[in-house]
Design a protein around this motif. Sequence first.
Motif, mmCIF file in Angstrom:
data_model
loop_
_atom_site.group_PDB
_atom_site.id
_atom_site.type_symbol
_atom_site.label_atom_id
_atom_site.label_comp_id
_atom_site.label_asym_id
_atom_site.label_seq_id
_atom_site.Cartn_x
_atom_site.Cartn_y
_atom_site.Cartn_z
ATOM 1 N N ILE A 197 14.621 -4.052 -24.244
ATOM 2 C CA ILE A 197 15.406 -2.871 -23.864
ATOM 3 C C ILE A 197 14.730 -1.596 -24.338
ATOM 4 N N TRP A 198 14.159 -1.617 -25.539
ATOM 5 C CA TRP A 198 13.468 -0.428 -26.061
ATOM 6 C C TRP A 198 12.262 -0.079 -25.210
ATOM 7 N N SER A 199 11.501 -1.091 -24.768
ATOM 8 C CA SER A 199 10.302 -0.821 -23.971
ATOM 9 C C SER A 199 10.656 -0.300 -22.579
ATOM 10 N N GLU A 200 11.787 -0.735 -22.010
ATOM 11 C CA GLU A 200 12.190 -0.235 -20.693
ATOM 12 C C GLU A 200 12.667 1.208 -20.769
ATOM 13 N N ASN A 201 13.386 1.554 -21.841
ATOM 14 C CA ASN A 201 13.835 2.927 -22.081
ATOM 15 C C ASN A 201 14.624 3.487 -20.893
ATOM 16 N N LEU A 202 15.535 2.674 -20.350
ATOM 17 C CA LEU A 202 16.383 3.099 -19.245
ATOM 18 C C LEU A 202 17.784 3.382 -19.774
ATOM 19 N N PRO A 203 18.416 4.469 -19.327
ATOM 20 C CA PRO A 203 19.735 4.844 -19.866
ATOM 21 C C PRO A 203 20.774 3.739 -19.742
ATOM 22 N N ASP A 204 20.791 3.008 -18.610
ATOM 23 C CA ASP A 204 21.813 1.972 -18.437
ATOM 24 C C ASP A 204 21.535 0.749 -19.296
ATOM 25 N N LYS A 205 20.313 0.661 -19.849
ATOM 26 C CA LYS A 205 19.988 -0.443 -20.746
ATOM 27 C C LYS A 205 20.186 -0.055 -22.202
ATOM 28 N N THR A 206 19.733 1.145 -22.563
ATOM 29 C CA THR A 206 19.731 1.545 -23.967
ATOM 30 C C THR A 206 21.105 1.917 -24.502
ATOM 31 N N ILE A 207 22.102 2.106 -23.629
ATOM 32 C CA ILE A 207 23.428 2.504 -24.097
ATOM 33 C C ILE A 207 23.985 1.511 -25.110
ATOM 34 N N TRP A 208 23.657 0.241 -24.943
ATOM 35 C CA TRP A 208 24.148 -0.794 -25.850
ATOM 36 C C TRP A 208 23.664 -0.544 -27.273
ATOM 37 N N TYR A 209 22.355 -0.283 -27.415
ATOM 38 C CA TYR A 209 21.791 -0.102 -28.747
ATOM 39 C C TYR A 209 21.995 1.314 -29.272
ATOM 40 N N VAL A 210 22.145 2.281 -28.402
ATOM 41 C CA VAL A 210 22.453 3.636 -28.858
ATOM 42 C C VAL A 210 23.774 3.632 -29.624
ATOM 43 N N GLN A 211 24.765 2.943 -29.099
ATOM 44 C CA GLN A 211 26.064 2.869 -29.765
ATOM 45 C C GLN A 211 26.005 2.047 -31.046
ATOM 46 N N ARG A 212 25.136 1.046 -31.086
ATOM 47 C CA ARG A 212 25.117 0.125 -32.225
ATOM 48 C C ARG A 212 24.068 0.457 -33.265
ATOM 49 N N LEU A 213 23.319 1.503 -33.060
ATOM 50 C CA LEU A 213 22.345 1.941 -34.062
ATOM 51 C C LEU A 213 22.576 3.386 -34.476
ATOM 52 N N ASN A 214 23.734 3.925 -34.128
ATOM 53 C CA ASN A 214 24.103 5.279 -34.545
ATOM 54 C C ASN A 214 24.977 5.219 -35.786
ATOM 55 N N ALA A 215 24.978 6.336 -36.513
ATOM 56 C CA ALA A 215 25.860 6.509 -37.666
ATOM 57 C C ALA A 215 25.783 5.289 -38.588
ATOM 58 N N GLY A 216 26.931 4.815 -39.036
ATOM 59 C CA GLY A 216 26.949 3.717 -39.994
ATOM 60 C C GLY A 216 26.643 2.365 -39.407
ATOM 61 N N TRP A 217 26.678 2.234 -38.087
ATOM 62 C CA TRP A 217 26.391 0.932 -37.489
ATOM 63 C C TRP A 217 24.940 0.528 -37.684
ATOM 64 N N ARG A 218 24.082 1.482 -37.982
ATOM 65 C CA ARG A 218 22.671 1.119 -38.194
ATOM 66 C C ARG A 218 22.523 0.249 -39.435
ATOM 67 N N TRP A 219 23.175 0.664 -40.533
ATOM 68 C CA TRP A 219 23.052 -0.165 -41.743
ATOM 69 C C TRP A 219 23.761 -1.493 -41.565
ATOM 70 N N TRP A 220 24.798 -1.535 -40.734
ATOM 71 C CA TRP A 220 25.465 -2.806 -40.434
ATOM 72 C C TRP A 220 24.489 -3.751 -39.719
ATOM 73 N N ALA A 221 23.731 -3.192 -38.767
ATOM 74 C CA ALA A 221 22.749 -4.008 -38.037
ATOM 75 C C ALA A 221 21.667 -4.528 -38.976
ATOM 76 N N TRP A 222 21.165 -3.651 -39.848
ATOM 77 C CA TRP A 222 20.141 -4.079 -40.796
ATOM 78 C C TRP A 222 20.692 -5.109 -41.779
ATOM 79 N N SER A 223 21.927 -4.929 -42.201
ATOM 80 C CA SER A 223 22.535 -5.899 -43.113
ATOM 81 C C SER A 223 22.648 -7.262 -42.450
ATOM 82 N N THR A 224 23.035 -7.273 -41.166
ATOM 83 C CA THR A 224 23.132 -8.536 -40.437
ATOM 84 C C THR A 224 21.772 -9.208 -40.332
ATOM 85 N N ALA A 225 20.744 -8.413 -40.028
ATOM 86 C CA ALA A 225 19.396 -8.978 -39.893
ATOM 87 C C ALA A 225 18.904 -9.567 -41.212
#
Length: 369
Positions: free
Chosen positions: A250-278
């Motif tokens: 999704i990052w390599s495609e860089n299309l708005p209809d694709k990146t919306i998923w990760y834009v929402q999940r890597l903004n604000a505090g959700w970024r540390w949540w994602a890193w914690s999960t990883a």
Amino acid sequence: MTETVRLRIRPVLLLLIAGLALCACLLRLWWAPDAFFRSYLPACLFWIGLPLGSLALLMIHRLTGGGWGVFIRPVLETSAGTLPVNAVLFLPLAFGLAHLYAWARPDWTVPATPGGQAVYLQPGFFLIREGIVFVLWLGLASTLELWRSRSAEVNLNRRSALGLIILGLTVTLFGIDWVMSLEPRWTSANIGFLSAVTPMLAALAFAVMARCLLMPNGRNAALRFQDLGGLLLAFVLLWSYLAFQEYLTIWSENLPDKTIWYVQRLNAGWRWWAWSTAVICGALPFVLLLFRTLKRNPRRLIWAAGLVLSGNALEFYWLVLPSFYRSPGELSPLDALPFIAVGGFWLSAFLRALPRALARSEPERISHG
């Protein structure tokens, strides 16, 4: 029996806790239905992953064989047998689709979704699909007794192969419907693979934890735990690869209809949540499971399996909640109540059925050393 059961939690106590949590959930449903359903969905998704993953592992073992499967078969069979409980616990979501999905609301217009999505994303069609999926799953779970038979190996292997195909297709459909459609304009070709691998990873981690708590005294127990640790490491690597591959694609495609998923999940505090999960579900278990001494020792292996299971729970909340909240700071402690309620009912059913499965499998486990 040659094993000392150390599972001290009583099913009645779990039922009491689950009942109290359910009462609190019902009160919240009355005054804040949106918040209730938003926290109820990830809880149901996590707990249903355990029986579904157990079903898949049972069928894989039927096809491949091996002592590892015999060692954890009682846990897998008991877990898979709780699937009717999950089906009942999923029923409230059928009445809350409009609180979760934009396409299920009366103000949702057909032109808002392109092509076949306008037909696919219909509440009635959605419920029909999920009803068929659950009927197929319950049918697979009901054949568990047949898989224990030593007769007609070829037919049983064929049934297991067919069952894996059915389970793989339905789990993929299940992930698309309940997770991907949270963002109706977002599509991913990889979510089906993740939807199939994630339950197996969680089920294996849960089975390893249960077996570590049961503490078998057999002389070959250390080798069996080593096998399970190696298998758990393989699934951790597979899950990590699929999760990163989806992000990279999704990052390599860089299309708005694709990146919306990760834009929402890597903004604000959700970024540390994602890193914690990883880290909790991927990096830490990977490092720990590299050591043979840890995999041979159930008192240590249980920590690696516990990390995987905890990270799996965090992942489901990360998949669902960013569609509704801008950061984890907007969450309430009450959002944990559905997880406690659903988990309490499920664990109570599991613990009630486990002793019978252990007693039934004991002669077979001894024969495999």
